[in-house]
Scaffold this active site. Structure first.
Site, short mmCIF file in Angstrom:
data_model
loop_
_atom_site.label_atom_id
_atom_site.label_comp_id
_atom_site.label_asym_id
_atom_site.label_seq_id
_atom_site.Cartn_x
_atom_site.Cartn_y
_atom_site.Cartn_z
N GLY A 189 0.77 -1.23 0.00
CA GLY A 189 0.00 0.00 0.00
C GLY A 189 0.80 1.28 0.00
N ASP A 191 1.49 3.69 4.35
CA ASP A 191 0.16 4.15 3.99
C ASP A 191 -0.70 4.41 5.22
OD1 ASP A 191 -0.09 1.45 4.63
OD2 ASP A 191 -1.15 0.90 2.80
N LYS A 237 -4.23 5.96 12.67
CA LYS A 237 -5.37 5.61 13.52
C LYS A 237 -4.89 5.56 14.97
CE LYS A 237 -8.09 2.58 10.51
NZ LYS A 237 -8.63 1.20 10.43
N PHE A 264 -12.62 0.90 8.82
CA PHE A 264 -11.88 0.14 7.82
C PHE A 264 -11.89 0.95 6.52
CE2 PHE A 264 -11.09 -3.07 4.61
CZ PHE A 264 -9.98 -3.68 5.16
N ASP A 289 -6.24 -1.66 0.63
CA ASP A 289 -7.13 -2.59 -0.06
C ASP A 289 -8.08 -3.31 0.88
OD1 ASP A 289 -6.01 -5.83 0.07
OD2 ASP A 289 -4.78 -4.25 0.94
N ARG A 340 -7.38 -0.63 -4.15
CA ARG A 340 -6.12 0.10 -3.98
C ARG A 340 -6.03 1.31 -4.90
NH1 ARG A 340 -2.35 -2.64 -0.88
NH2 ARG A 340 -2.42 -4.91 -0.95
#
Length: 175
Positions: A42, A98, A129, A150, A157, A163
């Site tokens: 990612g 990412d 997060k 999420f 992804d 993605r």
């Protein structure tokens, strides 16, 4: 089961923030070169966009680590799947990720890289997060702090899908 994707951060907001981060990082490393270590898979989307906005000399390498295996929950055991191609000793290293949630994988990765004697070691993430943090990780550059949802897009992804979305979206599963 199907899913809907609700926009959390627009493409325009992402582009604006990456431009700002590029200026900030370029200023910090002014007169020096920075070696970007992109965390696959990612992180490659963010790394490429960030690199284009840096005004200092840049080199890039890639690393892939996992603590998930084929599960959706971390096993707690971090495995290096793809190591760096070049030595980082004496280099200004900026790890580009990412998203950071629990911090377990990044904590392991940073300790691993620190043992290779870089000149400096800093961390940059597009998304953070903080509510999910289990291991304390010092993040030097953060694009966006996000809620515990999420998310997909911009390299992130859901079962290898989404993605390529140019924005960050929240996955809403439909029964």
């Amino acid at each position: 089961m199907s899913e809907n994707i609700r926009v959390l951060i627009s493409e325009e907001e992402i582009e604006k923030r990456i431009h700002e981060m590029g200026k900030e990082i370029s200023e910090y490393y002014k007169g020096e070169e920075v070696h970007l270590v992109s965390v696959l898979k990612g992180g490659v989307f963010f790394t490429c966009e960030l690199a284009k906005r840096l005004t200092i000399p840049v080199s890039i390498d890639f690393m892939s680590v996992s603590s998930y295996g084929n599960d959706t929950k971390s096993s707690g055991v971090v495995k290096v799947i793809k190591d760096l191609d070049e030595a980082i000793e004496g280099k200004n290293v900026l790890v580009v990720e990412d998203i950071i949630d629990s911090g377990r994988t990044l904590s392991y990765l940073l300790e691993n890289l620190k043992s290779r004697k870089p000149k400096s070691l800093r961390l940059c993430t597009l998304l953070d997060k903080p509510d999910r943090r289990v291991v304390d990780v010092n993040v030097d550059y953060t694009g966006f702090a996000i809620p515990d949802e999420f998310v997909v897009g911009y390299g992130l992804d859901y079962m290898q899908h989404y993605r390529n979305l140019p924005y960050i979206g929240i996955v809403e599963l439909n029964a």
